[in-house]
Design a protein around this motif. Structure first.
Motif, PDB file in Angstrom:
ATOM      1  N   THR A   1      -2.743 -14.019   9.448  1.00  7.57           N
ATOM      2  CA  THR A   1      -3.200 -13.772   8.084  1.00  7.57           C
ATOM      3  C   THR A   1      -3.628 -12.330   7.881  1.00  7.57           C
ATOM      4  O   THR A   1      -3.215 -11.668   6.916  1.00  7.57           O
ATOM      5  N   MET A   2      -4.454 -11.827   8.768  1.00  4.82           N
ATOM      6  CA  MET A   2      -4.951 -10.461   8.636  1.00  4.82           C
ATOM      7  C   MET A   2      -3.842  -9.431   8.884  1.00  4.82           C
ATOM      8  O   MET A   2      -3.771  -8.409   8.201  1.00  4.82           O
ATOM      9  N   LEU A   3      -2.979  -9.708   9.845  1.00  6.38           N
ATOM     10  CA  LEU A   3      -1.916  -8.758  10.175  1.00  6.38           C
ATOM     11  C   LEU A   3      -0.915  -8.607   9.034  1.00  6.38           C
ATOM     12  O   LEU A   3      -0.357  -7.530   8.836  1.00  6.38           O
ATOM     13  N   THR A   4      -0.687  -9.672   8.284  1.00  3.71           N
ATOM     14  CA  THR A   4       0.359  -9.669   7.267  1.00  3.71           C
ATOM     15  C   THR A   4      -0.152  -9.469   5.849  1.00  3.71           C
ATOM     16  O   THR A   4       0.642  -9.209   4.942  1.00  3.71           O
ATOM     17  N   GLY A   5      -1.463  -9.608   5.634  1.00  3.52           N
ATOM     18  CA  GLY A   5      -2.004  -9.543   4.279  1.00  3.52           C
ATOM     19  C   GLY A   5      -1.754 -10.808   3.482  1.00  3.52           C
ATOM     20  O   GLY A   5      -1.888 -10.823   2.251  1.00  3.52           O
ATOM     21  N   ALA A   6      -1.415 -11.906   4.162  1.00  3.63           N
ATOM     22  CA  ALA A   6      -1.046 -13.145   3.476  1.00  3.63           C
ATOM     23  C   ALA A   6      -2.239 -13.883   2.874  1.00  3.63           C
ATOM     24  O   ALA A   6      -2.048 -14.871   2.159  1.00  3.63           O
ATOM     25  N   GLY A   7      -3.449 -13.406   3.136  1.00  2.00           N
ATOM     26  CA  GLY A   7      -4.627 -14.019   2.531  1.00  2.00           C
ATOM     27  C   GLY A   7      -5.171 -13.220   1.359  1.00  2.00           C
ATOM     28  O   GLY A   7      -6.213 -13.585   0.785  1.00  2.00           O
ATOM     29  N   ALA A   8      -4.485 -12.158   0.974  1.00  2.97           N
ATOM     30  CA  ALA A   8      -4.965 -11.284  -0.106  1.00  2.97           C
ATOM     31  C   ALA A   8      -5.208 -12.072  -1.387  1.00  2.97           C
ATOM     32  O   ALA A   8      -4.398 -12.903  -1.790  1.00  2.97           O
ATOM     33  N   GLY A   9      -6.362 -11.834  -2.002  1.00  2.00           N
ATOM     34  CA  GLY A   9      -6.685 -12.454  -3.280  1.00  2.00           C
ATOM     35  C   GLY A   9      -7.191 -13.874  -3.211  1.00  2.00           C
ATOM     36  O   GLY A   9      -7.504 -14.473  -4.246  1.00  2.00           O
ATOM     37  N   THR A  10      -7.285 -14.449  -2.011  1.00  2.57           N
ATOM     38  CA  THR A  10      -7.654 -15.862  -1.889  1.00  2.57           C
ATOM     39  C   THR A  10      -9.082 -16.095  -1.421  1.00  2.57           C
ATOM     40  O   THR A  10      -9.595 -17.211  -1.554  1.00  2.57           O
ATOM     41  N   LEU A  11      -9.746 -15.095  -0.880  1.00  2.67           N
ATOM     42  CA  LEU A  11     -11.036 -15.298  -0.226  1.00  2.67           C
ATOM     43  C   LEU A  11     -12.093 -15.872  -1.157  1.00  2.67           C
ATOM     44  O   LEU A  11     -12.871 -16.746  -0.761  1.00  2.67           O
TER      45      LEU A  11
ATOM     46  N   GLN B   1     -14.440 -18.590   0.270  1.00  7.87           N
ATOM     47  CA  GLN B   1     -14.938 -17.749   1.360  1.00  7.87           C
ATOM     48  C   GLN B   1     -14.197 -17.984   2.669  1.00  7.87           C
ATOM     49  O   GLN B   1     -14.657 -17.610   3.745  1.00  7.87           O
ATOM     50  N   GLU B   2     -13.022 -18.615   2.560  1.00  8.78           N
ATOM     51  CA  GLU B   2     -12.090 -18.751   3.670  1.00  8.78           C
ATOM     52  C   GLU B   2     -10.716 -18.364   3.147  1.00  8.78           C
ATOM     53  O   GLU B   2     -10.222 -18.960   2.199  1.00  8.78           O
ATOM     54  N   GLN B   3     -10.117 -17.354   3.720  1.00  5.72           N
ATOM     55  CA  GLN B   3      -8.786 -16.958   3.256  1.00  5.72           C
ATOM     56  C   GLN B   3      -7.777 -18.065   3.531  1.00  5.72           C
ATOM     57  O   GLN B   3      -7.831 -18.743   4.557  1.00  5.72           O
ATOM     58  N   ALA B   4      -6.852 -18.260   2.593  1.00  7.09           N
ATOM     59  CA  ALA B   4      -5.679 -19.070   2.914  1.00  7.09           C
ATOM     60  C   ALA B   4      -5.001 -18.425   4.118  1.00  7.09           C
ATOM     61  O   ALA B   4      -5.035 -17.204   4.293  1.00  7.09           O
ATOM     62  N   ALA B   5      -4.378 -19.243   4.973  1.00  4.63           N
ATOM     63  CA  ALA B   5      -3.967 -18.754   6.293  1.00  4.63           C
ATOM     64  C   ALA B   5      -2.471 -18.897   6.519  1.00  4.63           C
ATOM     65  O   ALA B   5      -1.859 -19.908   6.161  1.00  4.63           O
ATOM     66  N   LEU B   6      -1.877 -17.879   7.146  1.00  6.56           N
ATOM     67  CA  LEU B   6      -0.475 -17.886   7.542  1.00  6.56           C
ATOM     68  C   LEU B   6      -0.395 -18.008   9.063  1.00  6.56           C
ATOM     69  O   LEU B   6      -0.963 -17.191   9.797  1.00  6.56           O
ATOM     70  N   TYR B   7       0.321 -19.038   9.519  1.00 11.32           N
ATOM     71  CA  TYR B   7       0.518 -19.262  10.947  1.00 11.32           C
ATOM     72  C   TYR B   7       1.979 -19.001  11.290  1.00 11.32           C
ATOM     73  O   TYR B   7       2.878 -19.713  10.832  1.00 11.32           O
ATOM     74  N   LYS B   8       2.220 -17.984  12.087  1.00 12.93           N
ATOM     75  CA  LYS B   8       3.569 -17.619  12.506  1.00 12.93           C
ATOM     76  C   LYS B   8       4.016 -18.493  13.669  1.00 12.93           C
ATOM     77  O   LYS B   8       3.283 -18.665  14.647  1.00 12.93           O
ATOM     78  N   ASN B   9       5.211 -19.049  13.546  1.00  7.95           N
ATOM     79  CA  ASN B   9       5.815 -19.830  14.618  1.00  7.95           C
ATOM     80  C   ASN B   9       6.334 -18.859  15.677  1.00  7.95           C
ATOM     81  O   ASN B   9       7.199 -18.028  15.398  1.00  7.95           O
ATOM     82  N   MET B  10       5.779 -18.976  16.884  1.00  8.54           N
ATOM     83  CA  MET B  10       6.119 -18.036  17.952  1.00  8.54           C
ATOM     84  C   MET B  10       7.351 -18.466  18.736  1.00  8.54           C
ATOM     85  O   MET B  10       7.545 -18.044  19.867  1.00  8.54           O
TER      86      MET B  10
ATOM     87  N   ALA C   1      -4.666 -25.850  14.983  1.00  7.28           N
ATOM     88  CA  ALA C   1      -5.800 -26.677  14.575  1.00  7.28           C
ATOM     89  C   ALA C   1      -6.910 -25.831  13.961  1.00  7.28           C
ATOM     90  O   ALA C   1      -7.584 -26.259  13.018  1.00  7.28           O
ATOM     91  N   TYR C   2      -7.099 -24.626  14.497  1.00  5.18           N
ATOM     92  CA  TYR C   2      -8.193 -23.746  14.066  1.00  5.18           C
ATOM     93  C   TYR C   2      -7.655 -22.353  13.769  1.00  5.18           C
ATOM     94  O   TYR C   2      -6.567 -21.983  14.210  1.00  5.18           O
ATOM     95  N   ASP C   3      -8.443 -21.568  13.038  1.00  9.81           N
ATOM     96  CA  ASP C   3      -7.984 -20.241  12.639  1.00  9.81           C
ATOM     97  C   ASP C   3      -8.172 -19.230  13.759  1.00  9.81           C
ATOM     98  O   ASP C   3      -8.548 -19.575  14.891  1.00  9.81           O
ATOM     99  N   LEU C   4      -7.920 -17.971  13.437  1.00  6.09           N
ATOM    100  CA  LEU C   4      -7.980 -16.888  14.417  1.00  6.09           C
ATOM    101  C   LEU C   4      -9.319 -16.811  15.130  1.00  6.09           C
ATOM    102  O   LEU C   4      -9.406 -16.435  16.300  1.00  6.09           O
TER     103      LEU C   4
END
Length: 587
Positions: free
Chosen positions: A369-379, A351-360, A318-321
């Motif tokens: 997002t930060m761990l994988t770099g999946a928000g690069a270029g989107t901020l 000013q909000e990175q696109a976000a990657l949510y890993k299925n655990m 529902a919410y980001d990190l």
């Protein structure tokens, strides 16, 4: 590569660091050093993984569609969020066709000729023909979301359009034409501000039900406009009341019943935007993920009978990190780390990175997002259409993000932002990390417009995935995948017999040597769009597939073995055929 040593002890001076390279000491500002290292990292990764090349071929296609948002300068909020698109084979000739949505004249706007949605038939060779009038799908409503699905199980794909105003269901007649059956089917759904729309088999009865997301409660009477530094701009979503979403059960006779309340979906109000129907918890039934604009996202967990519980907060999506809601726009799912569980990628506001949510792998998600770099270029950008796509066929999923500011005049009051910007391409390095390769990926990534929806499919049937982008108030962008370093591939098309005709909701597991890939058939995804019903798998250097396992909605399983790569394979439910090296119906 030269060995480089970085000194950060007594040789360091303020914000500077001293490096030792090729027998000499060099002093650099630490910020400049970081930038240099980031550039070197991108170049090294690009050389190691091969380049993705997407070239702009819009002018070659014959597509003349121009999007409109119905604007008159009064800045009605619905203008800012239109429109979606659909990629699907409407005439079953083996080529993927394109259906563009458009806005309609809003109060105070006049057109000599009313804008309408447009259907383009794929003729092959990157040529498309406008068949809108012939097909009868030129809806003049205010188009927002669209989905294609065979709701009547007659063998061809129908179209549902989610409008600002009454929605439209077009039944495919099977002869290149469509009929408006909205009233007969009972799915006009009032006069709301639409968003994503999805077909799914929520109760495993073999036909497709219909999920209709709604954005907000806007009327001309409650319209308002905001200003910044005295300059007018669009209001935000929370300036208007939220809306519940709607769910229609397919009765199997061409009609639908509104089950929004009894299913549990109507209990929750939000500002819905993108969505995807997916079995996120691997329990054999289809759930629904809807992302909300500036509000917690919804994850509707299906109990297997078509009753839903909203578990977004519990599941960690529902919410980001940081525990913040985002201005979520589009969402897609895919197994980016090849662990057998489908992950989510969500686009967002500037000013909000696109976000990657890993299925655990237990019904829980982690914002990586930060761990994988999946928000690069989107901020810096507002991000919209998106997808997981293996553009270079190396066996892992890359990410494409369509960008363009919601505010068309942002430069007038914010000198750090631009309304028209380039889109973003993130390459999967194969180790759970992503790198921004937009600068190196062809002239198609240099186009600067205000993009909205994006769709992804193999438009020329050459074994790689191409891109179609709808741009606000402009022509679309068509990108041909011209990547030179391609791996092998396999495309899978499903044909349901006991279940819905196109296998929507079916899970496909592919094994090729040491590579195991997982995907699902979806009807509706991304930003208010539809694409990708032919499942595309990149195989890297593997020339054959050892095994394909299809788990159909309802629990049936089909297995095929020993399939040659570089072809399209059709798998029919309950088929006993096991193709050898030359099996399938590949092209």
């Amino acid at each position: 590569m030269h060995n480089i040593s970085i000194c950060t002890n007594k040789f360091s001076k303020g914000n500077n660091v001293v490096i030792f390279m090729r027998g000499r000491f060099f002093e650099l500002d630490i910020r400049r050093l970081i930038n240099i290292l980031m550039v070197l990292s991108v170049l090294v990764c690009a050389r190691a993984d091969g380049a993705v090349v997407l070239n702009d071929v819009t002018r070659e296609t014959g597509i003349t569609f121009i999007h409109t948002d119905g604007s008159s300068g009064r800045r009605y909020i619905v203008e800012s969020v239109t429109s979606g698109l659909a990629l699907f084979d409407y005439d079953r000739d083996g080529d993927v066709d394109i259906y563009f949505l458009s806005g309609a004249p809003l109060k105070g706007t006049k057109y000599d000729k009313a804008p309408k949605n447009a259907l383009y038939r794929n003729e092959g060779g990157w040529r498309f023909t406008d068949v809108t009038d012939r097909a009868g799908v030129g809806d003049t409503g205010f188009g927002l979301g669209v989905v294609a699905g065979d709701y009547d199980n007659d063998g061809d794909l129908d179209i549902y359009v989610n409008n600002y105003g009454p929605n439209v269901l077009y039944r495919n007649n099977g002869d290149g034409t469509f009929s408006d059956v909205t009233a007969q089917a009972g799915v006009a759904d009032g006069s709301k501000v639409g968003a994503a729309t999805l077909f799914l088999d929520m109760d495993k009865d073999g036909d497709l039900d219909l999920f209709v997301a709604n954005y907000l409660n806007f009327t001309y009477e409650n319209h308002l406009m905001r200003t910044s530094k005295g300059i007018s701009k669009y209001a935000g979503p929370m300036d208007f009341p939220p809306m519940p979403n709607d769910l229609f059960r397919n009765n199997g006779d061409g009609t639908f019943t509104d089950v929004s309340v009894e299913s549990g979906v109507a209990e929750h109000k939000g500002w819905g935007m993108g969505g995807v129907a997916v079995d996120y918890d691997n329990d054999g039934d289809t759930d629904v993920h809807i992302v909300n604009d500036v509000y917690g996202n919804f994850l509707f967990q299906n109990d297997g009978t078509g009753k839903f519980e909203e578990v977004g907060l519990i599941a960690g999506i529902a919410y980001d990190l940081h525990g913040d809601d985002q201005g979520s726009m589009g969402v897609d799912c895919g197994d980016y780390d090849n662990d057998g569980w489908l992950d989510f990628y969500q686009t967002s506001y500037a000013q909000e990175q696109a976000a990657l949510y890993k299925n655990m792998s237990g019904g829980m998600f982690q914002d990586v997002t930060m761990l994988t770099g999946a928000g690069a270029g989107t901020l810096a950008h507002v991000t919209w259409g998106n997808s997981f796509v293996d553009f270079d066929n190396d066996g892992d999923l890359d990410i494409f993000v369509a960008c363009g500011h919601l505010q068309d005049n942002i430069e007038l009051y914010d000198d750090t932002a631009s309304s028209s910007v380039r889109n973003v391409l993130l390459m999967n390095k194969g180790d759970g990390k992503f790198v921004d390769v937009s600068d190196q990926s062809g002239d198609g990534m240099k186009v600067k417009l205000r993009s909205r929806a994006a769709g992804f499919d193999d438009l020329d049937n050459d074994g790689d995935v191409d891109v179609v982008i709808l741009n606000s108030r402009r022509e679309p962008t068509i990108l041909r995948n011209d990547s030179t370093s391609k791996g092998h591939w396999l495309q899978v098309r499903l044909r349901g017999v006991k279940t819905n005709r196109d296998g929507v909701g079916a899970r496909i597991k592919l094994t090729a040597g040491d590579l195991t890939l997982t995907d699902e058939v979806h009807s509706g995804r991304g930003y208010q769009s539809h694409y990708g019903m032919r499942i595309h798998f990149g195989l890297g250097n593997r020339e054959k597939v050892d095994r394909i396992e299809v788990r159909w909605v309802g629990g049936g399983v089909d297995i095929l073995e020993n399939i040659r790569a570089d072809r399209l394979v059709t798998i029919t439910e309950s088929s006993s055929v096991t193709p050898g090296p030359s099996g399938g119906d590949g092209r």
